[in-house]
Design a protein around this motif. Structure first.
Motif, mmCIF file in Angstrom:
data_model
loop_
_atom_site.group_PDB
_atom_site.id
_atom_site.type_symbol
_atom_site.label_atom_id
_atom_site.label_comp_id
_atom_site.label_asym_id
_atom_site.label_seq_id
_atom_site.Cartn_x
_atom_site.Cartn_y
_atom_site.Cartn_z
ATOM 1 N N GLN A 48 42.842 42.918 38.489
ATOM 2 C CA GLN A 48 44.170 43.061 38.430
ATOM 3 C C GLN A 48 44.649 43.860 40.019
ATOM 4 O OE1 GLN A 48 42.729 46.984 35.724
ATOM 5 N NE2 GLN A 48 44.458 45.842 34.246
ATOM 6 N N ALA A 49 43.449 44.660 40.686
ATOM 7 C CA ALA A 49 43.278 44.634 42.161
ATOM 8 C C ALA A 49 44.029 43.354 42.887
ATOM 9 C CB ALA A 49 42.187 45.485 42.569
ATOM 10 N N MET A 50 43.229 42.554 42.560
ATOM 11 C CA MET A 50 43.534 41.381 43.773
ATOM 12 C C MET A 50 44.903 41.456 43.012
ATOM 13 S SD MET A 50 44.526 37.625 43.067
ATOM 14 C CE MET A 50 43.817 37.383 41.208
ATOM 15 N N CYS A 51 45.474 40.804 42.077
ATOM 16 C CA CYS A 51 47.741 40.391 41.844
ATOM 17 C C CYS A 51 47.802 41.867 42.316
ATOM 18 C CB CYS A 51 47.556 40.708 40.480
ATOM 19 S SG CYS A 51 46.856 39.068 39.668
ATOM 20 N N ARG A 52 47.788 43.073 42.554
ATOM 21 C CA ARG A 52 48.177 44.088 42.540
ATOM 22 C C ARG A 52 48.628 43.937 44.528
ATOM 23 N NH1 ARG A 52 46.601 47.761 45.399
ATOM 24 N NH2 ARG A 52 43.784 48.092 44.363
ATOM 25 N N GLU A 53 46.665 43.839 44.999
ATOM 26 C CA GLU A 53 46.855 43.942 46.800
ATOM 27 C C GLU A 53 47.782 42.640 47.277
ATOM 28 O OE1 GLU A 53 45.975 45.818 48.602
ATOM 29 O OE2 GLU A 53 45.301 46.888 47.803
ATOM 30 N N LEU A 54 47.489 41.547 46.462
ATOM 31 C CA LEU A 54 48.530 40.245 46.597
ATOM 32 C C LEU A 54 50.215 40.518 46.676
ATOM 33 C CD1 LEU A 54 48.310 37.720 47.863
ATOM 34 C CD2 LEU A 54 48.460 36.872 44.958
ATOM 35 N N TYR A 55 50.363 41.359 45.748
ATOM 36 C CA TYR A 55 51.901 41.622 46.154
ATOM 37 C C TYR A 55 52.225 42.538 46.664
ATOM 38 C CZ TYR A 55 56.471 42.321 44.811
ATOM 39 O OH TYR A 55 57.634 42.515 44.288
ATOM 40 N N GLU A 56 51.023 43.742 47.502
ATOM 41 C CA GLU A 56 51.634 44.776 47.958
ATOM 42 C C GLU A 56 51.409 44.280 49.571
ATOM 43 O OE1 GLU A 56 50.273 48.030 45.270
ATOM 44 O OE2 GLU A 56 48.434 48.016 47.207
ATOM 45 N N GLU A 57 50.898 43.132 50.086
ATOM 46 C CA GLU A 57 50.317 43.252 50.889
ATOM 47 C C GLU A 57 51.379 41.507 51.179
ATOM 48 O OE1 GLU A 57 46.495 42.199 51.866
ATOM 49 O OE2 GLU A 57 45.530 44.181 51.179
ATOM 50 N N VAL A 58 51.533 40.908 50.564
ATOM 51 C CA VAL A 58 52.390 39.305 51.119
ATOM 52 C C VAL A 58 52.937 39.502 50.050
ATOM 53 C CG1 VAL A 58 50.173 38.558 52.426
ATOM 54 C CG2 VAL A 58 50.511 38.131 50.099
ATOM 55 N N GLY A 59 53.818 40.240 48.820
ATOM 56 C CA GLY A 59 54.940 39.514 48.287
ATOM 57 C C GLY A 59 54.528 38.839 47.127
ATOM 58 N N LEU A 60 53.614 37.839 47.203
ATOM 59 C CA LEU A 60 53.205 36.936 45.729
ATOM 60 C C LEU A 60 52.544 38.001 44.339
ATOM 61 C CD1 LEU A 60 51.020 34.278 48.370
ATOM 62 C CD2 LEU A 60 53.751 34.756 47.695
ATOM 63 N N THR A 61 53.308 36.233 43.821
ATOM 64 C CA THR A 61 52.360 37.240 42.480
ATOM 65 C C THR A 61 51.588 35.773 41.284
ATOM 66 O OG1 THR A 61 54.403 38.459 41.895
ATOM 67 C CG2 THR A 61 53.279 37.537 39.823
ATOM 68 N N ALA A 62 50.452 35.760 41.899
ATOM 69 C CA ALA A 62 49.449 35.070 41.082
ATOM 70 C C ALA A 62 49.993 34.943 39.164
ATOM 71 C CB ALA A 62 47.840 35.919 41.509
ATOM 72 N N SER A 63 49.840 33.700 39.276
ATOM 73 C CA SER A 63 50.418 33.288 38.283
ATOM 74 C C SER A 63 48.851 32.134 37.174
ATOM 75 C CB SER A 63 51.218 32.145 37.670
ATOM 76 O OG SER A 63 51.841 31.046 38.725
ATOM 77 N N GLN A 64 47.769 31.550 38.846
ATOM 78 C CA GLN A 64 46.683 30.852 38.027
ATOM 79 C C GLN A 64 45.602 31.176 38.804
ATOM 80 O OE1 GLN A 64 47.321 26.508 37.311
ATOM 81 N NE2 GLN A 64 45.480 26.268 37.841
ATOM 82 N N TYR A 65 44.693 31.245 38.260
ATOM 83 C CA TYR A 65 43.127 31.983 39.013
ATOM 84 C C TYR A 65 42.055 32.046 38.701
ATOM 85 C CZ TYR A 65 45.050 36.571 37.602
ATOM 86 O OH TYR A 65 45.480 37.698 36.799
ATOM 87 N N GLN A 66 40.892 32.264 39.752
ATOM 88 C CA GLN A 66 39.732 32.141 39.055
ATOM 89 C C GLN A 66 38.480 32.817 40.370
ATOM 90 O OE1 GLN A 66 40.112 28.219 38.911
ATOM 91 N NE2 GLN A 66 38.625 27.801 40.276
ATOM 92 N N LEU A 67 37.772 33.107 39.358
ATOM 93 C CA LEU A 67 36.649 34.127 40.091
ATOM 94 C C LEU A 67 36.037 33.187 40.763
ATOM 95 C CD1 LEU A 67 35.691 36.880 41.183
ATOM 96 C CD2 LEU A 67 33.991 36.853 39.735
#
Length: 126
Positions: A48-67
């Motif tokens: 959740q933190a990765m998704c939030r930070e990604l949006y806050e910092e660079v305006g992207l929404t992650a839809s496919q990702y893995q650790l």
């Protein structure tokens, strides 16, 4: 010393380029390049933190990702638990929402940029 939990997004686009941003000079490891990310809040998971930070910092929404990698790193003055997520699908146009410069670079170009030491093993693994 308190260990800080950090979530990081390694964004890879369709051209196999990676998004990097420049840390502000006044911050820890300032003046170095990094993958977007930040501290994990008390009430959120690393994902959740990765998704939030990604949006806050660079305006992207992650839809496919893995650790991709989880590691502990000790800078001496700071100890970090780092969660690196490889994001291979996303929506939005990347922009430096906090005023930070950003660029898309190829895997081979990553070596040309100064990154915090904690990132080096992950870049090598890419």
């Amino acid at each position: 010393m308190k260990v800080i939990d950090i979530s990081i997004a390694i964004i890879k686009n369709a051209q196999h380029h990676f998004l990097i941003t420049l840390r502000p000079d006044a911050s820890h490891q300032g003046g170095k390049w990094e993958f977007p990310g930040g501290k994990i809040e008390i009430d959120e998971t690393p994902e959740q933190a990765m998704c939030r930070e990604l949006y806050e910092e660079v305006g992207l929404t992650a839809s496919q990702y893995q650790l991709f990698e989880k590691l502990f790193f000790d800078y001496g003055d700071k100890q970090l638990n780092l969660y690196f997520y490889l994001v291979e699908d996303f929506t939005g146009e990347a922009s430096g929402k906090e005023g930070q410069p950003l660029k898309w670079v190829s895997k081979s170009q990553l070596a040309e940029y100064a990154f915090p030491e904690a990132n080096l093993s992950v870049i090598a693994k890419l």
